[in-house]
Scaffold this motif. Structure first.
Motif, PDB file in Angstrom:
ATOM      1  N   ALA A 188       0.825  -1.206   0.000  1.00 23.82           N
ATOM      2  CA  ALA A 188       0.000   0.000   0.000  1.00 23.82           C
ATOM      3  C   ALA A 188       0.865   1.264   0.000  1.00 23.82           C
ATOM      4  CB  ALA A 188      -0.934  -0.001   1.207  1.00 23.82           C
ATOM      5  N   LEU A 189       1.886   1.297   0.852  1.00 21.53           N
ATOM      6  CA  LEU A 189       2.750   2.479   0.912  1.00 21.53           C
ATOM      7  C   LEU A 189       3.511   2.661  -0.391  1.00 21.53           C
ATOM      8  CD1 LEU A 189       4.065   2.069   4.563  1.00 21.53           C
ATOM      9  CD2 LEU A 189       2.446   3.787   3.736  1.00 21.53           C
ATOM     10  N   ALA A 190       3.950   1.556  -0.993  1.00 23.33           N
ATOM     11  CA  ALA A 190       4.646   1.651  -2.271  1.00 23.33           C
ATOM     12  C   ALA A 190       3.723   2.204  -3.343  1.00 23.33           C
ATOM     13  CB  ALA A 190       5.176   0.275  -2.677  1.00 23.33           C
ATOM     14  N   ARG A 191       2.482   1.783  -3.337  1.00 26.01           N
ATOM     15  CA  ARG A 191       1.525   2.262  -4.333  1.00 26.01           C
ATOM     16  C   ARG A 191       1.178   3.734  -4.150  1.00 26.01           C
ATOM     17  NH1 ARG A 191      -2.749  -2.498  -6.078  1.00 26.01           N
ATOM     18  NH2 ARG A 191      -1.151  -3.797  -7.077  1.00 26.01           N
ATOM     19  N   LEU A 192       1.398   4.244  -2.949  1.00 27.84           N
ATOM     20  CA  LEU A 192       1.146   5.665  -2.675  1.00 27.84           C
ATOM     21  C   LEU A 192       2.385   6.522  -2.920  1.00 27.84           C
ATOM     22  CD1 LEU A 192      -1.061   5.260   0.504  1.00 27.84           C
ATOM     23  CD2 LEU A 192      -1.784   6.235  -1.691  1.00 27.84           C
ATOM     24  N   GLY A 193       3.454   5.910  -3.426  1.00 27.96           N
ATOM     25  CA  GLY A 193       4.623   6.680  -3.820  1.00 27.96           C
ATOM     26  C   GLY A 193       5.799   6.623  -2.878  1.00 27.96           C
ATOM     27  N   VAL A 194       5.709   5.888  -1.786  1.00 25.12           N
ATOM     28  CA  VAL A 194       6.827   5.744  -0.862  1.00 25.12           C
ATOM     29  C   VAL A 194       7.791   4.691  -1.422  1.00 25.12           C
ATOM     30  CG1 VAL A 194       7.501   5.117   1.490  1.00 25.12           C
ATOM     31  CG2 VAL A 194       5.366   6.372   1.103  1.00 25.12           C
ATOM     32  N   GLU A 195       9.077   4.952  -1.319  1.00 26.80           N
ATOM     33  CA  GLU A 195      10.076   3.951  -1.710  1.00 26.80           C
ATOM     34  C   GLU A 195      10.164   2.926  -0.576  1.00 26.80           C
ATOM     35  OE1 GLU A 195      14.833   3.764  -1.612  1.00 26.80           O
ATOM     36  OE2 GLU A 195      14.060   5.393  -2.874  1.00 26.80           O
ATOM     37  N   VAL A 196       9.708   1.715  -0.833  1.00 27.36           N
ATOM     38  CA  VAL A 196       9.573   0.702   0.212  1.00 27.36           C
ATOM     39  C   VAL A 196      10.578  -0.420  -0.002  1.00 27.36           C
ATOM     40  CG1 VAL A 196       8.049  -1.041   1.230  1.00 27.36           C
ATOM     41  CG2 VAL A 196       7.138   1.209   0.618  1.00 27.36           C
ATOM     42  N   HIS A 197      11.197  -0.841   1.099  1.00 29.81           N
ATOM     43  CA  HIS A 197      12.084  -2.000   1.125  1.00 29.81           C
ATOM     44  C   HIS A 197      11.523  -2.977   2.159  1.00 29.81           C
ATOM     45  CE1 HIS A 197      15.214   0.187  -1.177  1.00 29.81           C
ATOM     46  NE2 HIS A 197      14.727   1.231  -0.521  1.00 29.81           N
ATOM     47  N   GLY A 198      11.143  -4.174   1.700  1.00 33.80           N
ATOM     48  CA  GLY A 198      10.570  -5.166   2.595  1.00 33.80           C
ATOM     49  C   GLY A 198      11.597  -6.202   3.012  1.00 33.80           C
ATOM     50  N   TYR A 199      11.480  -6.691   4.248  1.00 32.16           N
ATOM     51  CA  TYR A 199      12.443  -7.647   4.794  1.00 32.16           C
ATOM     52  C   TYR A 199      11.700  -8.813   5.457  1.00 32.16           C
ATOM     53  CZ  TYR A 199      15.777  -3.892   4.070  1.00 32.16           C
ATOM     54  OH  TYR A 199      16.546  -2.916   3.492  1.00 32.16           O
ATOM     55  N   ALA A 200      12.143 -10.020   5.156  1.00 33.90           N
ATOM     56  CA  ALA A 200      11.556 -11.212   5.761  1.00 33.90           C
ATOM     57  C   ALA A 200      12.641 -12.252   5.963  1.00 33.90           C
ATOM     58  CB  ALA A 200      10.451 -11.780   4.871  1.00 33.90           C
ATOM     59  N   THR A 201      12.591 -12.967   7.071  1.00 36.29           N
ATOM     60  CA  THR A 201      13.591 -14.003   7.334  1.00 36.29           C
ATOM     61  C   THR A 201      13.296 -15.272   6.544  1.00 36.29           C
ATOM     62  OG1 THR A 201      12.325 -14.718   9.273  1.00 36.29           O
ATOM     63  CG2 THR A 201      14.119 -13.146   9.647  1.00 36.29           C
ATOM     64  N   ARG A 202      12.021 -15.457   6.151  1.00 36.94           N
ATOM     65  CA  ARG A 202      11.625 -16.650   5.407  1.00 36.94           C
ATOM     66  C   ARG A 202      11.201 -16.272   4.002  1.00 36.94           C
ATOM     67  NH1 ARG A 202       7.002 -18.708   7.173  1.00 36.94           N
ATOM     68  NH2 ARG A 202       7.469 -20.853   6.584  1.00 36.94           N
ATOM     69  N   ASP A 203      11.344 -17.230   3.088  1.00 36.24           N
ATOM     70  CA  ASP A 203      10.935 -16.992   1.709  1.00 36.24           C
ATOM     71  C   ASP A 203       9.420 -16.932   1.579  1.00 36.24           C
ATOM     72  OD1 ASP A 203      11.532 -16.920  -1.266  1.00 36.24           O
ATOM     73  OD2 ASP A 203      10.300 -18.728  -1.158  1.00 36.24           O
ATOM     74  N   LEU A 204       8.711 -17.691   2.416  1.00 37.36           N
ATOM     75  CA  LEU A 204       7.257 -17.728   2.332  1.00 37.36           C
ATOM     76  C   LEU A 204       6.665 -16.454   2.922  1.00 37.36           C
ATOM     77  CD1 LEU A 204       6.752 -21.432   3.395  1.00 37.36           C
ATOM     78  CD2 LEU A 204       6.403 -20.493   1.114  1.00 37.36           C
ATOM     79  N   LEU A 205       5.720 -15.858   2.193  1.00 38.96           N
ATOM     80  CA  LEU A 205       5.133 -14.573   2.569  1.00 38.96           C
ATOM     81  C   LEU A 205       3.665 -14.752   2.962  1.00 38.96           C
ATOM     82  CD1 LEU A 205       6.419 -12.520  -0.514  1.00 38.96           C
ATOM     83  CD2 LEU A 205       7.614 -12.914   1.657  1.00 38.96           C
ATOM     84  N   ALA A 237      21.215   3.470  13.677  1.00 39.45           N
ATOM     85  CA  ALA A 237      21.106   4.907  13.419  1.00 39.45           C
ATOM     86  C   ALA A 237      22.337   5.391  12.657  1.00 39.45           C
ATOM     87  CB  ALA A 237      20.972   5.665  14.742  1.00 39.45           C
ATOM     88  N   VAL A 238      22.100   6.145  11.582  1.00 45.83           N
ATOM     89  CA  VAL A 238      23.185   6.717  10.780  1.00 45.83           C
ATOM     90  C   VAL A 238      22.781   8.140  10.401  1.00 45.83           C
ATOM     91  CG1 VAL A 238      23.937   4.494   9.839  1.00 45.83           C
ATOM     92  CG2 VAL A 238      22.197   5.833   8.618  1.00 45.83           C
ATOM     93  N   ASP A 239      23.744   8.900   9.909  1.00 42.87           N
ATOM     94  CA  ASP A 239      23.432  10.237   9.423  1.00 42.87           C
ATOM     95  C   ASP A 239      22.437  10.126   8.266  1.00 42.87           C
ATOM     96  OD1 ASP A 239      25.157  11.346  11.239  1.00 42.87           O
ATOM     97  OD2 ASP A 239      26.840  11.519   9.821  1.00 42.87           O
ATOM     98  N   GLY A 240      21.376  10.850   8.376  1.00 42.35           N
ATOM     99  CA  GLY A 240      20.388  10.872   7.299  1.00 42.35           C
ATOM    100  C   GLY A 240      19.303   9.835   7.424  1.00 42.35           C
ATOM    101  N   GLY A 241      19.281   9.045   8.513  1.00 40.14           N
ATOM    102  CA  GLY A 241      18.198   8.087   8.662  1.00 40.14           C
ATOM    103  C   GLY A 241      18.567   6.865   9.461  1.00 40.14           C
ATOM    104  N   ILE A 242      17.983   5.739   9.093  1.00 39.22           N
ATOM    105  CA  ILE A 242      18.222   4.448   9.735  1.00 39.22           C
ATOM    106  C   ILE A 242      18.744   3.483   8.678  1.00 39.22           C
ATOM    107  CG2 ILE A 242      17.180   2.481  10.922  1.00 39.22           C
ATOM    108  CD1 ILE A 242      15.090   4.407  12.040  1.00 39.22           C
ATOM    109  N   GLU A 243      19.858   2.833   8.977  1.00 36.98           N
ATOM    110  CA  GLU A 243      20.387   1.830   8.063  1.00 36.98           C
ATOM    111  C   GLU A 243      19.829   0.469   8.441  1.00 36.98           C
ATOM    112  OE1 GLU A 243      24.659   1.119   6.203  1.00 36.98           O
ATOM    113  OE2 GLU A 243      24.539   0.242   8.222  1.00 36.98           O
ATOM    114  N   VAL A 244      19.296  -0.211   7.441  1.00 38.49           N
ATOM    115  CA  VAL A 244      18.796  -1.573   7.627  1.00 38.49           C
ATOM    116  C   VAL A 244      19.792  -2.524   6.993  1.00 38.49           C
ATOM    117  CG1 VAL A 244      16.846  -3.135   7.338  1.00 38.49           C
ATOM    118  CG2 VAL A 244      16.450  -0.662   7.438  1.00 38.49           C
ATOM    119  N   ARG A 245      20.270  -3.470   7.798  1.00 34.34           N
ATOM    120  CA  ARG A 245      21.208  -4.473   7.309  1.00 34.34           C
ATOM    121  C   ARG A 245      20.529  -5.835   7.310  1.00 34.34           C
ATOM    122  NH1 ARG A 245      26.231  -2.711  11.285  1.00 34.34           N
ATOM    123  NH2 ARG A 245      26.317  -0.498  10.635  1.00 34.34           N
ATOM    124  N   SER A 246      20.669  -6.533   6.179  1.00 32.25           N
ATOM    125  CA  SER A 246      20.078  -7.862   6.046  1.00 32.25           C
ATOM    126  C   SER A 246      20.971  -8.675   5.118  1.00 32.25           C
ATOM    127  CB  SER A 246      18.663  -7.772   5.476  1.00 32.25           C
ATOM    128  OG  SER A 246      18.115  -9.052   5.274  1.00 32.25           O
TER     129      SER A 246
END
Length: 475
Positions: A188-205, A237-246
């Motif tokens: 939904a957020l992606a469809r509204l124009g937000v750049e979205v990055h999704g993360y899951a530990t499992r392949d099944l959604l 926490a990093v300069d300019g936002g939050i870094e997500v590592r996966s």
């Protein structure tokens, strides 16, 4: 209210608690309902309703991408006003909440705001006052899981309890957790124009267990948002936002929506005073058909035991708990056919028993009937031709056992399947029923025909044995 024992104390004014209240009020006016925290139910405040409001706006805006296929021009000039979208979400959400809050507001002294604690099976302490009751219903609900180290990142880390309170959102969002709600919000957020990055530990959604249906869902989501699976996500926490590592991935975002589940609100409730053994999660033994805790006059309902954390299940459990609270002896109730729907596009759903559950049953032999919606006639007409539906039927009897799907209008297909399973219908019986043309339900018929070909044939003349004509426009 005098000092004589009450007939019932209900802890929690969510969906389960209000359903229990409805049954108790039919039979007595000697009750108390206690609620800690916001009123209005999880569904109305932060769950089903605000999420669907956001999804409806997102899907409406997303339709512009198919305009040119229909011969409609000008879609590229449309824009989403995210603050206005969120404002509408809150406005309508608040109206839904008001309806549920009104139920407890009208109770006067029989509704108390405060933290309840059991002192035993028939005693509850609230705000320093002790109440005795013949029976107790525990329906304290749940709260989002948020690791303590992520809480330190402050307001930039959201849960569904805080997402819908935002007046706007940053341009970059990570969604950690691709279960039903995480997937819905990411799309939904992606469809509204937000750049979205999704993360899951499992392949099944989305709660799926069938790899082929999951692959179809993944394919349908391609290009809408970036999806990283197979590794634990960490936030920094990093300069300019939050870094997500996966794994090897590193992405900087403005905000993170954490959707890794909800946890029953049982801490501090005093379950240890009931005198029964608690499991490793601190849960007492609960009969799923009666909701009774051991053999005590205590009933546990709704998200508090995390059996099936869905509104219709919570309402059913509140009904059962409320009935048994006032009954001379608790009764066991037959539960409804399991039904879980994810409002992504295409919709995803598991009905009855999913593939993994069936595979784990010793001695069970079943067949799988499938349809790929890529070439389904009505789906192609509406530019919605993506997804897959698998139905599972007992090989010996032909009875429908379950289904997993991601399909256009999947919410309606899932209901048809649930109704059929509740009536213990066979594949042949379903195929003997009418399917109008051209409708998306013809895709279900294709899957049923596929299953039927793998089952013992009992008749050569029954309408259920009608096969496909062989033309996309007619089948």
């Amino acid at each position: 209210m005098d000092n004589a024992p009450l007939d019932a104390v209900i802890v929690g004014a969510g969906s389960a608690g209000l359903a229990a209240l409805r049954e108790v009020r039919k039979r007595t006016d000697r009750f108390l309902i206690v609620n800690d925290g916001p009123y209005g139910t999880t569904c109305a405040r932060v769950g089903c309703m605000p999420s669907k409001l956001l999804i409806e706006a997102a899907d409406a805006f997303h339709r512009r991408h198919s305009f040119e296929e229909f011969g409609i021009t000008g879609g590229a000039a449309l824009a989403a006003d995210l603050p206005a979208v969120l404002r509408r979400v809150r406005t309508l959400r608040d109206s839904f909440v008001a309806g549920t809050v009104g139920i407890t507001d009208a109770l006067g002294a029989r509704s108390v705001a405060g933290r309840a604690r059991l002192l035993g099976p028939t005693q509850v302490q609230v705000n320093g006052q002790t109440y005795s009751a013949k029976s107790v219903v525990l329906a304290p609900g749940s709260r989002p899981v948020l690791p303590p180290e992520w809480q330190a990142l402050g307001a930039r880390v959201l849960t569904t309890d805080t997402l819908f309170e935002q007046t706007t959102l940053g341009p970059r969002m990570a969604v950690v957790g691709m279960g039903p709600l995480g997937l819905e919000m990411a799309q939904a957020l992606a469809r509204l124009g937000v750049e979205v990055h999704g993360y899951a530990t499992r392949d099944l959604l989305a709660g799926l267990s069938d790899a082929s249906v999951n692959a179809a869902l993944r394919e349908a989501l391609q290009g809408e948002f970036t999806l990283h699976v197979g590794a634990q996500a960490t936030l920094h926490a990093v300069d300019g936002g939050i870094e997500v590592r996966s794994g090897t991935q590193r992405t900087v975002v403005d905000q993170v929506l954490v959707a890794i589940g909800r946890r029953p609100q049982l801490a501090g409730l005093g379950l240890e005073t009931l005198g029964v053994a608690l499991d490793k999660h601190g849960m007492p033994p609960v009969n799923p058909q009666s909701l009774q805790v051991a053999d005590l006059p205590v009933y546990l309902a709704g998200d508090a035991h995390n059996h099936r954390p869905l509104l219709h299940e919570a309402a059913d459990e509140g009904h059962i708990a409320g009935m048994n609270t006032m009954a001379p002896a608790p009764r066991c109730f037959q539960r409804r056919t399991p039904l879980a729907i994810v409002f992504s596009e295409p919709n995803a759903a598991v009905v009855g028993q999913g593939l993994t559950a069936l595979q784990q049953q010793d001695g069970l032999v079943f067949v799988t009937g499938s349809v790929d919606f890529a070439r389904q006639g009505r789906a192609r007409v509406g530019q919605r031709n993506a997804g897959r539906l698998n139905v599972y039927a007992d090989q010996a009897s032909g009875r429908l056992l379950g289904a997993e799907l991601c399909a256009p209008a999947g919410e309606h297909l899932a209901h048809l399947l649930a109704l059929a399973m509740a009536q213990q219908l066979t594949v042949a019986q379903l195929l003997g029923m009418p399917f109008y043309h051209p409708v998306l339900e013809e895709g279900l018929r294709t899957a049923l025909r596929d299953a039927d070909r793998q089952l013992p044939q009992t008749s050569e003349s029954d309408l259920a044995t009608c096969s496909a004509i062989g033309a996309d426009a007619l089948d």
